[in-house]
Structures are given as C-alpha cells and as structure tokens.
Motif scaffolding. Structure first.
Motif, mmCIF file in Angstrom:
data_model
loop_
_atom_site.group_PDB
_atom_site.id
_atom_site.type_symbol
_atom_site.label_atom_id
_atom_site.label_comp_id
_atom_site.label_asym_id
_atom_site.label_seq_id
_atom_site.Cartn_x
_atom_site.Cartn_y
_atom_site.Cartn_z
ATOM 1 N N VAL A 18 25.078 42.947 41.612
ATOM 2 C CA VAL A 18 25.587 43.800 42.677
ATOM 3 C C VAL A 18 26.812 43.022 43.091
ATOM 4 C CG1 VAL A 18 25.154 44.954 45.094
ATOM 5 C CG2 VAL A 18 23.560 45.194 43.110
ATOM 6 N N CYS A 19 26.655 41.781 43.461
ATOM 7 C CA CYS A 19 27.485 41.071 44.087
ATOM 8 C C CYS A 19 28.757 41.020 42.876
ATOM 9 C CB CYS A 19 27.206 39.615 44.591
ATOM 10 S SG CYS A 19 26.020 39.462 45.987
ATOM 11 N N THR A 20 28.640 40.698 41.811
ATOM 12 C CA THR A 20 29.450 40.493 40.792
ATOM 13 C C THR A 20 30.172 41.979 40.814
ATOM 14 O OG1 THR A 20 28.166 38.982 39.594
ATOM 15 C CG2 THR A 20 30.033 40.096 38.250
ATOM 16 N N ALA A 21 29.304 43.046 40.401
ATOM 17 C CA ALA A 21 30.045 44.386 40.597
ATOM 18 C C ALA A 21 31.136 44.489 41.627
ATOM 19 C CB ALA A 21 29.135 45.305 40.375
ATOM 20 N N THR A 22 30.501 44.089 42.965
ATOM 21 C CA THR A 22 31.591 44.338 44.087
ATOM 22 C C THR A 22 32.783 43.367 43.924
ATOM 23 O OG1 THR A 22 29.563 44.630 45.209
ATOM 24 C CG2 THR A 22 31.457 44.222 46.569
ATOM 25 N N VAL A 23 32.605 42.407 43.435
ATOM 26 C CA VAL A 23 33.804 41.507 43.305
ATOM 27 C C VAL A 23 34.753 42.070 42.365
ATOM 28 C CG1 VAL A 23 34.548 39.100 42.505
ATOM 29 C CG2 VAL A 23 32.849 39.350 44.314
ATOM 30 N N MET A 24 34.323 42.369 41.118
ATOM 31 C CA MET A 24 35.105 42.905 40.113
ATOM 32 C C MET A 24 35.633 44.146 40.464
ATOM 33 S SD MET A 24 35.067 40.781 37.765
ATOM 34 C CE MET A 24 35.763 41.846 36.505
ATOM 35 N N ALA A 25 34.804 44.955 41.305
ATOM 36 C CA ALA A 25 35.349 46.199 41.910
ATOM 37 C C ALA A 25 36.992 46.051 42.700
ATOM 38 C CB ALA A 25 34.713 47.232 42.550
ATOM 39 N N CYS A 26 36.846 45.066 43.205
ATOM 40 C CA CYS A 26 38.077 44.575 44.079
ATOM 41 C C CYS A 26 39.327 44.007 43.276
ATOM 42 C CB CYS A 26 37.723 43.618 45.144
ATOM 43 S SG CYS A 26 36.677 43.906 46.260
ATOM 44 N N ALA A 27 39.052 43.607 42.010
ATOM 45 C CA ALA A 27 40.032 43.220 41.019
ATOM 46 C C ALA A 27 40.954 44.521 40.396
ATOM 47 C CB ALA A 27 39.590 42.005 40.135
ATOM 48 N N VAL A 28 41.541 45.170 41.166
ATOM 49 C CA VAL A 28 42.317 46.381 40.714
ATOM 50 C C VAL A 28 43.477 45.981 40.586
ATOM 51 C CG1 VAL A 28 42.650 48.660 41.121
ATOM 52 C CG2 VAL A 28 40.340 47.847 41.691
ATOM 53 N N PRO A 29 44.296 46.250 39.272
ATOM 54 C CA PRO A 29 45.749 45.474 39.026
ATOM 55 C C PRO A 29 46.465 46.473 40.330
ATOM 56 C CG PRO A 29 44.740 46.525 37.049
ATOM 57 C CD PRO A 29 43.538 46.719 38.142
ATOM 58 N N GLU A 30 46.687 47.661 40.581
ATOM 59 C CA GLU A 30 47.489 48.169 41.467
ATOM 60 C C GLU A 30 47.173 47.785 42.791
ATOM 61 O OE1 GLU A 30 45.223 49.791 39.440
ATOM 62 O OE2 GLU A 30 44.511 51.714 40.626
ATOM 63 N N TRP A 31 46.315 46.943 43.139
ATOM 64 C CA TRP A 31 45.916 46.460 44.503
ATOM 65 C C TRP A 31 46.649 44.942 44.619
ATOM 66 C CZ3 TRP A 31 40.423 47.954 45.623
ATOM 67 C CH2 TRP A 31 40.359 49.312 45.887
ATOM 68 N N GLN A 32 46.952 44.382 43.635
ATOM 69 C CA GLN A 32 47.518 43.047 43.500
ATOM 70 C C GLN A 32 48.854 43.162 44.242
ATOM 71 O OE1 GLN A 32 45.523 40.684 42.532
ATOM 72 N NE2 GLN A 32 44.087 42.038 41.938
ATOM 73 N N LYS A 33 49.273 42.211 45.160
ATOM 74 C CA LYS A 33 50.386 41.871 45.972
ATOM 75 C C LYS A 33 51.539 40.988 45.070
ATOM 76 C CE LYS A 33 48.236 44.044 49.539
ATOM 77 N NZ LYS A 33 47.975 45.051 49.135
ATOM 78 N N MET A 75 51.693 43.838 34.302
ATOM 79 C CA MET A 75 51.736 43.000 35.539
ATOM 80 C C MET A 75 52.926 41.902 35.109
ATOM 81 S SD MET A 75 47.874 42.544 36.690
ATOM 82 C CE MET A 75 48.098 42.111 38.320
ATOM 83 N N GLN A 76 54.072 41.968 35.901
ATOM 84 C CA GLN A 76 55.352 41.320 35.491
ATOM 85 C C GLN A 76 55.467 40.235 36.323
ATOM 86 O OE1 GLN A 76 58.951 43.310 34.942
ATOM 87 N NE2 GLN A 76 60.282 41.402 35.219
ATOM 88 N N LEU A 77 55.385 39.013 35.859
ATOM 89 C CA LEU A 77 55.353 37.596 36.347
ATOM 90 C C LEU A 77 56.874 37.026 36.357
ATOM 91 C CD1 LEU A 77 52.553 37.888 35.674
ATOM 92 C CD2 LEU A 77 52.178 35.723 36.663
ATOM 93 N N ASP A 78 57.369 36.309 37.341
ATOM 94 C CA ASP A 78 58.559 35.726 37.201
ATOM 95 C C ASP A 78 58.575 34.456 36.500
ATOM 96 O OD1 ASP A 78 57.784 33.971 39.315
ATOM 97 O OD2 ASP A 78 58.916 34.909 40.877
ATOM 98 N N ALA A 79 59.696 33.727 36.460
ATOM 99 C CA ALA A 79 59.660 32.294 35.808
ATOM 100 C C ALA A 79 58.707 31.385 36.619
ATOM 101 C CB ALA A 79 60.943 31.977 35.593
#
Length: 169
Positions: A18-33, A75-79
């Motif tokens: 359950v803890c692993t699933a909760t953490v993985m659910a937070c790892a959503v690409p569109e939520w990355q800053k 997900m585009q990263l700069d240099a």
C-alpha cells in the motif's frame, strides 16, 4: 492467544504494498515541476522508456503508459539536467507532424516510444505501429505504416471499439 507468524508477515507485506502504491501514485509526469533536477525525476519516476539527446545539450525523456494507457509524456531537460517542461504527446496533432517518406522507425520510436501493438495487413508490406490515444473523450488509435526499409509511409486514425461499451445496441 498466540501470534501467527504468517499473518504478521502478510500484514507487513500488505502495508508495504500500500505504501509503495501510494508513493508511485504521486509520481505522475504532469505533476513534476520545472526546475526539478534529473536525479529527483529518476527517483520519482524511474528510468524513462526512451532518452533522446537534444540540441544544446538537453535531453527528452519519454515515459509511456502504452499498451494499456493512452498517454506518452515528454519530459524535456536542459543542459544542466533540470526539467524544462512536460507534455503529453499521444494526440492526433503530434502524429500529423510525421512526414511520410522522411520519418522512420527510429524517429517514431524516439518521439512516441514503443507502440501498443505492431501488426501487418495483407495490402501493405511492412509493419503498422498502433498507439492508443484519447481525443476529445473518444478512444482512438493512431496507426503508423512503416515500410520494410523502416520509412513511414502514412498515418491513419480509427476509433477504438471496446467490447465493454454499453452505448452500442
């Protein structure tokens, strides 16, 4: 009452899942800053499915939810290896940018990642890469026709018919 070691073990295992699933659910690409370092993205998202070097030293990381999902994220990263922006690219407009006769198997893979399905038909010599997309709340499929030399020949769109669709008679 004596403790049962098997139940204790199962309880701990269930809590860990359950803890692993909760953490993985937070790892959503569109939520990355924007500005997030690459190391943090890797920790949050895991390894990308595809990494493409970009001009100027940046990189595009491709995260796909194919074959079951209908999203592929760039997900585009700069240099400096910091996130610039995130974009969901499984959309008709992105497939329409493909140039028949110029784009090839590798350029399609680098942009969209692995397709949901690779198949062939009798009236086309080559592979058809199919991606599941969603446009305006409609499940669709984008089909990229790639000839035996690995060159894109055409792109076609169809609606995805589902057997669980209750709206059909």
């Amino acid at each position: 009452m004596p403790k049962l070691p098997a139940l204790s073990f199962l309880w701990r295992w269930a809590v860990m899942l359950v803890c692993t699933a909760t953490v993985m659910a937070c790892a959503v690409p569109e939520w990355q800053k924007p500005g997030t370092p690459a190391a943090q993205l890797l920790e949050d998202m895991g390894q990308p499915h595809v990494r493409v070097p970009l001009a100027g030293g940046g990189e595009r990381w491709v995260y796909s939810r194919q074959p079951a999902g209908q999203q592929v994220y760039h997900m585009q990263l700069d240099a400096q290896q910091r996130l610039v922006h995130v974009e969901q690219v499984l959309q008709e407009a992105h497939f329409q940018k493909l140039q028949p006769g110029q784009d090839n198997r590798q350029s399609v893979f680098n942009y969209f990642g692995k397709p949901a399905l690779v198949e062939g038909v009798g009236n086309f010599k080559g592979d058809i890469w199919t991606y599941r997309i969603r446009e305006n709340s409609i499940d669709r499929m984008a089909h990229v026709f790639i000839d035996p030399q690995g060159v894109v020949q055409r792109v076609m769109f169809t609606d995805e018919l589902r057997s669980d669709d209750d709206s059909r008679p």
